[in-house]
Design a protein around this motif. Structure first.
Motif, PDB file in Angstrom:
ATOM      1  N   ASP A 208      55.314 -18.517   8.006  1.00 56.85           N
ATOM      2  CA  ASP A 208      55.937 -19.808   8.830  1.00 56.85           C
ATOM      3  C   ASP A 208      55.328 -20.961   8.398  1.00 56.85           C
ATOM      4  O   ASP A 208      53.995 -21.037   8.225  1.00 56.85           O
ATOM      5  N   PRO A 209      55.951 -22.100   7.988  1.00 53.20           N
ATOM      6  CA  PRO A 209      55.201 -23.286   7.526  1.00 53.20           C
ATOM      7  C   PRO A 209      54.410 -24.004   8.448  1.00 53.20           C
ATOM      8  O   PRO A 209      53.783 -24.904   8.032  1.00 53.20           O
ATOM      9  N   ASN A 210      54.568 -23.684   9.754  1.00 55.26           N
ATOM     10  CA  ASN A 210      53.212 -24.177  10.640  1.00 55.26           C
ATOM     11  C   ASN A 210      51.902 -23.374  10.432  1.00 55.26           C
ATOM     12  O   ASN A 210      51.050 -23.891  10.882  1.00 55.26           O
ATOM     13  N   ASP A 211      51.866 -22.204   9.739  1.00 59.40           N
ATOM     14  CA  ASP A 211      50.874 -21.609   9.510  1.00 59.40           C
ATOM     15  C   ASP A 211      50.289 -21.841   8.166  1.00 59.40           C
ATOM     16  O   ASP A 211      49.006 -21.786   7.996  1.00 59.40           O
ATOM     17  N   LEU A 212      51.261 -21.655   7.142  1.00 59.07           N
ATOM     18  CA  LEU A 212      50.815 -21.560   5.504  1.00 59.07           C
ATOM     19  C   LEU A 212      51.823 -22.366   4.926  1.00 59.07           C
ATOM     20  O   LEU A 212      52.882 -22.111   4.897  1.00 59.07           O
ATOM     21  N   ILE A 213      51.096 -23.239   4.146  1.00 59.44           N
ATOM     22  CA  ILE A 213      52.225 -24.173   3.211  1.00 59.44           C
ATOM     23  C   ILE A 213      51.593 -24.602   2.003  1.00 59.44           C
ATOM     24  O   ILE A 213      50.158 -24.240   1.665  1.00 59.44           O
ATOM     25  N   PHE A 214      52.286 -24.893   1.208  1.00 56.03           N
ATOM     26  CA  PHE A 214      51.725 -25.522  -0.200  1.00 56.03           C
ATOM     27  C   PHE A 214      51.422 -26.876  -0.041  1.00 56.03           C
ATOM     28  O   PHE A 214      52.204 -27.869   0.735  1.00 56.03           O
ATOM     29  N   GLU A 215      50.463 -27.577  -0.231  1.00 59.94           N
ATOM     30  CA  GLU A 215      50.089 -28.878  -0.495  1.00 59.94           C
ATOM     31  C   GLU A 215      51.206 -29.894  -1.209  1.00 59.94           C
ATOM     32  O   GLU A 215      51.229 -29.307  -2.490  1.00 59.94           O
ATOM     33  N   GLY A 216      51.754 -30.649  -0.764  1.00 62.29           N
ATOM     34  CA  GLY A 216      52.676 -31.592  -1.592  1.00 62.29           C
ATOM     35  C   GLY A 216      54.080 -30.967  -1.529  1.00 62.29           C
ATOM     36  O   GLY A 216      54.646 -30.447  -0.507  1.00 62.29           O
ATOM     37  N   SER A 217      54.954 -31.446  -2.514  1.00 61.47           N
ATOM     38  CA  SER A 217      56.300 -31.055  -2.448  1.00 61.47           C
ATOM     39  C   SER A 217      56.678 -30.232  -3.658  1.00 61.47           C
ATOM     40  O   SER A 217      56.636 -30.773  -4.835  1.00 61.47           O
ATOM     41  N   GLY A 218      56.949 -28.970  -3.573  1.00 60.21           N
ATOM     42  CA  GLY A 218      56.911 -28.114  -4.983  1.00 60.21           C
ATOM     43  C   GLY A 218      55.986 -27.074  -4.727  1.00 60.21           C
ATOM     44  O   GLY A 218      54.950 -27.079  -4.291  1.00 60.21           O
ATOM     45  N   PRO A 219      56.180 -26.012  -5.824  1.00 61.28           N
ATOM     46  CA  PRO A 219      55.376 -24.867  -5.843  1.00 61.28           C
ATOM     47  C   PRO A 219      54.259 -24.893  -6.500  1.00 61.28           C
ATOM     48  O   PRO A 219      53.101 -24.144  -6.045  1.00 61.28           O
ATOM     49  N   VAL A 220      53.899 -25.855  -7.314  1.00 58.26           N
ATOM     50  CA  VAL A 220      52.888 -26.172  -8.063  1.00 58.26           C
ATOM     51  C   VAL A 220      52.202 -27.277  -8.289  1.00 58.26           C
ATOM     52  O   VAL A 220      52.936 -28.212  -8.473  1.00 58.26           O
ATOM     53  N   PHE A 221      50.967 -27.566  -7.966  1.00 57.21           N
ATOM     54  CA  PHE A 221      50.322 -28.790  -8.127  1.00 57.21           C
ATOM     55  C   PHE A 221      49.215 -29.046  -8.494  1.00 57.21           C
ATOM     56  O   PHE A 221      48.516 -28.088  -9.131  1.00 57.21           O
TER      57      PHE A 221
ATOM     58  N   TYR B 155      48.162 -23.543  -7.677  1.00 54.40           N
ATOM     59  CA  TYR B 155      48.665 -23.587  -6.427  1.00 54.40           C
ATOM     60  C   TYR B 155      47.648 -23.910  -5.442  1.00 54.40           C
ATOM     61  O   TYR B 155      46.415 -23.612  -5.406  1.00 54.40           O
ATOM     62  N   ASP B 156      47.946 -24.907  -4.696  1.00 50.22           N
ATOM     63  CA  ASP B 156      47.229 -25.434  -3.737  1.00 50.22           C
ATOM     64  C   ASP B 156      47.756 -24.934  -2.228  1.00 50.22           C
ATOM     65  O   ASP B 156      48.893 -25.427  -1.827  1.00 50.22           O
ATOM     66  N   VAL B 157      47.100 -24.237  -1.740  1.00 51.18           N
ATOM     67  CA  VAL B 157      47.569 -23.320  -0.591  1.00 51.18           C
ATOM     68  C   VAL B 157      46.657 -23.815   1.037  1.00 51.18           C
ATOM     69  O   VAL B 157      45.562 -23.755   0.736  1.00 51.18           O
ATOM     70  N   LEU B 158      47.717 -24.388   1.782  1.00 51.01           N
ATOM     71  CA  LEU B 158      46.860 -24.935   2.884  1.00 51.01           C
ATOM     72  C   LEU B 158      47.102 -23.860   4.218  1.00 51.01           C
ATOM     73  O   LEU B 158      48.175 -23.712   4.635  1.00 51.01           O
ATOM     74  N   ILE B 159      45.776 -23.531   4.501  1.00 56.30           N
ATOM     75  CA  ILE B 159      45.869 -22.736   5.703  1.00 56.30           C
ATOM     76  C   ILE B 159      45.934 -23.367   6.934  1.00 56.30           C
ATOM     77  O   ILE B 159      44.655 -24.214   7.181  1.00 56.30           O
ATOM     78  N   GLN B 160      46.962 -23.574   7.831  1.00 56.58           N
ATOM     79  CA  GLN B 160      47.007 -24.472   8.872  1.00 56.58           C
ATOM     80  C   GLN B 160      46.080 -24.086  10.174  1.00 56.58           C
ATOM     81  O   GLN B 160      45.735 -25.001  10.970  1.00 56.58           O
ATOM     82  N   ASN B 161      46.112 -22.927  10.327  1.00 56.06           N
ATOM     83  CA  ASN B 161      45.314 -22.427  11.526  1.00 56.06           C
ATOM     84  C   ASN B 161      44.908 -20.909  11.457  1.00 56.06           C
ATOM     85  O   ASN B 161      45.167 -20.373  10.411  1.00 56.06           O
ATOM     86  N   SER B 162      44.072 -20.330  12.280  1.00 52.64           N
ATOM     87  CA  SER B 162      43.381 -19.282  12.025  1.00 52.64           C
ATOM     88  C   SER B 162      44.365 -17.901  11.976  1.00 52.64           C
ATOM     89  O   SER B 162      43.911 -16.863  11.651  1.00 52.64           O
ATOM     90  N   SER B 163      45.312 -18.241  12.677  1.00 54.30           N
ATOM     91  CA  SER B 163      46.428 -16.808  12.638  1.00 54.30           C
ATOM     92  C   SER B 163      46.815 -16.560  11.285  1.00 54.30           C
ATOM     93  O   SER B 163      47.577 -15.450  10.878  1.00 54.30           O
ATOM     94  N   SER B 164      46.529 -17.387  10.115  1.00 51.83           N
ATOM     95  CA  SER B 164      46.958 -17.212   8.986  1.00 51.83           C
ATOM     96  C   SER B 164      45.835 -16.675   8.115  1.00 51.83           C
ATOM     97  O   SER B 164      45.888 -16.240   6.711  1.00 51.83           O
ATOM     98  N   LEU B 165      44.614 -16.601   8.669  1.00 49.58           N
ATOM     99  CA  LEU B 165      43.508 -15.786   7.994  1.00 49.58           C
ATOM    100  C   LEU B 165      43.708 -14.554   7.791  1.00 49.58           C
ATOM    101  O   LEU B 165      44.600 -13.842   8.876  1.00 49.58           O
ATOM    102  N   GLY B 166      43.659 -13.692   6.731  1.00 46.74           N
ATOM    103  CA  GLY B 166      43.859 -12.489   6.421  1.00 46.74           C
ATOM    104  C   GLY B 166      44.588 -12.368   5.241  1.00 46.74           C
ATOM    105  O   GLY B 166      44.106 -13.155   4.192  1.00 46.74           O
ATOM    106  N   TRP B 167      45.801 -11.654   5.046  1.00 44.90           N
ATOM    107  CA  TRP B 167      46.141 -11.382   3.705  1.00 44.90           C
ATOM    108  C   TRP B 167      47.322 -12.423   3.596  1.00 44.90           C
ATOM    109  O   TRP B 167      48.120 -12.512   4.504  1.00 44.90           O
ATOM    110  N   CYS B 168      47.286 -13.134   2.370  1.00 45.02           N
ATOM    111  CA  CYS B 168      48.421 -14.056   1.982  1.00 45.02           C
ATOM    112  C   CYS B 168      48.887 -13.734   0.578  1.00 45.02           C
ATOM    113  O   CYS B 168      48.277 -13.131  -0.311  1.00 45.02           O
ATOM    114  N   ASN B 169      49.994 -14.400   0.225  1.00 48.31           N
ATOM    115  CA  ASN B 169      50.702 -14.004  -1.220  1.00 48.31           C
ATOM    116  C   ASN B 169      51.478 -15.340  -1.759  1.00 48.31           C
ATOM    117  O   ASN B 169      52.098 -15.952  -0.668  1.00 48.31           O
TER     118      ASN B 169
END
Length: 338
Positions: A184-197, A207-221
């Motif tokens: 969900d983009p409210n939970d986990l997003i790339f920083e900026g616009s596009g997949p690689v930054f 890859y700059d991955v932003l974890i927006q809230n604690s619900s996305s702590l755990g496994w990400c891919n």
């Protein structure tokens, strides 16, 4: 389905990270159950893979945690608080696992099977990196109130970084099957616009991955669908007597594709068959069928390399099983596959 968290166990971690981090005896967060000796062996392997440690966090300065392979975890000032909203000033514990290649996926049981949006179908993903992250203060998971960034070098994976998406890992409590679902983009997003930054000290290649809230702590891919051509087929594997879904798994790796791994997700005890029932791979594709199990408290494995036949059934003979001294031996056997 629920977010996969690692079993609660205690382990001493001796890591060399940035100058502020220290060796730490860590507790890994738990949402999974030990159901067998095989599950326990997997959990111990995951604990060994943990590259986390302890670092000081202050609300005014934040914290930066660096790994040897170039990954950096940025926890900005005023970005984390306790469950009751209190500011954190002191040592925080970071649990962090990174997985890039098929041999690690097989040991951790984190295959790259992605849920196709708006469908019951799952399909094979190619990974730019799987990672597990948790952050604790005084033994309790923190609340993220401003994004925490994980900065991962694309060079850690041989996958083409273009077109990658972010996924969260979930497990089915009934089958213990692990699946990646689009984040969900409210939970986990790339920083900026596009997949690689651009990352720290590098003009691109991260890859700059932003974890927006604690619900996305755990496994990400960081993944994208493999997009193999049709026609695809279903495959079945007959395993030796005495093995089932509680003490073994069967995986499919594609020749010359180190960053993907499928799991045969259905087991039928009537004929001792594992089945991949979604039809993931094309007929004629060169693949490796990888059996990994537990016998008398030790890893056993067998690898069959073949071109996939239409609606084919393959057998793993009991005489082909190799007893491994540790999971590292299993990893090595998978890592040298072409």
């Amino acid at each position: 389905m629920k977010k996969v968290l690692i079993l609660l166990m205690t382990v001493s971690l001796f890591m060399s990270c940035d100058s502020d981090s220290t060796s730490n005896e860590n507790n890994l967060a738990n949402g999974a159950k030990i159901g067998s000796t095989f599950d326990s062996m997997r959990q111990k392997a995951l604990i060994e893979m943990n590259q986390g440690g302890t670092i000081h966090y202050s609300p005014d300065q934040g914290a930066v945690y660096k790994l040897r392979n170039g990954t950096t975890i940025h926890i900005p000032p005023h970005s984390i608080v306790t469950k009751d909203g209190a500011e954190i000033d002191g040592p925080i514990t970071i649990d962090y696992i990174e997985i890039f290649r098929k041999e690690q996926m097989a040991i951790a049981n984190t295959p790259t099977m992605g849920q196709v949006p708006d469908s019951e179908q799952k399909d094979l993903l190619v990974s730019g990196g799987e990672f597990y992250i948790d952050i604790k203060f005084n033994g309790e998971q923190v609340e993220i109130i401003a994004p925490v960034k994980v900065n991962i070098a694309t060079s850690n994976s041989e996958a083409d970084p273009n077109g990658m998406n972010l996924w969260n890992g979930e497990t089915d409590n009934n089958t213990n099957n692990f699946t990646w679902n689009l984040a969900d983009p409210n939970d986990l997003i790339f920083e900026g616009s596009g997949p690689v930054f651009g990352g720290e000290g590098n003009a691109g290649g991260f890859y700059d991955v932003l974890i927006q809230n604690s619900s996305s702590l755990g496994w990400c891919n960081i993944d994208k669908f493999a997009q193999f051509p049709d026609p695809k087929t279903r495959i079945r594997i007959i395993v030796p007597n005495g093995f089932d879904q509680t003490n073994s798994s069967v995986y499919l790796a594609v020749r010359n594709q180190p960053n993907m791994l499928a799991r045969f997700d259905m087991f039928y005890p009537s004929n001792n068959v594992f089945e991949e029932h979604y039809g993931l791979v094309p007929v004629g594709l060169d693949c490796h069928l990888i059996f990994v199990g537990e016998q008398n408290g030790q890893y056993v494995y067998s690898i069959l390399s073949t071109a996939i036949g239409n609606n084919a059934t393959y057998s793993i003979p009991s005489g082909s099983l190799i007893t491994a001294s540790s999971y590292h031996q299993v990893e090595n056997a998978i890592s040298i596959l072409p």
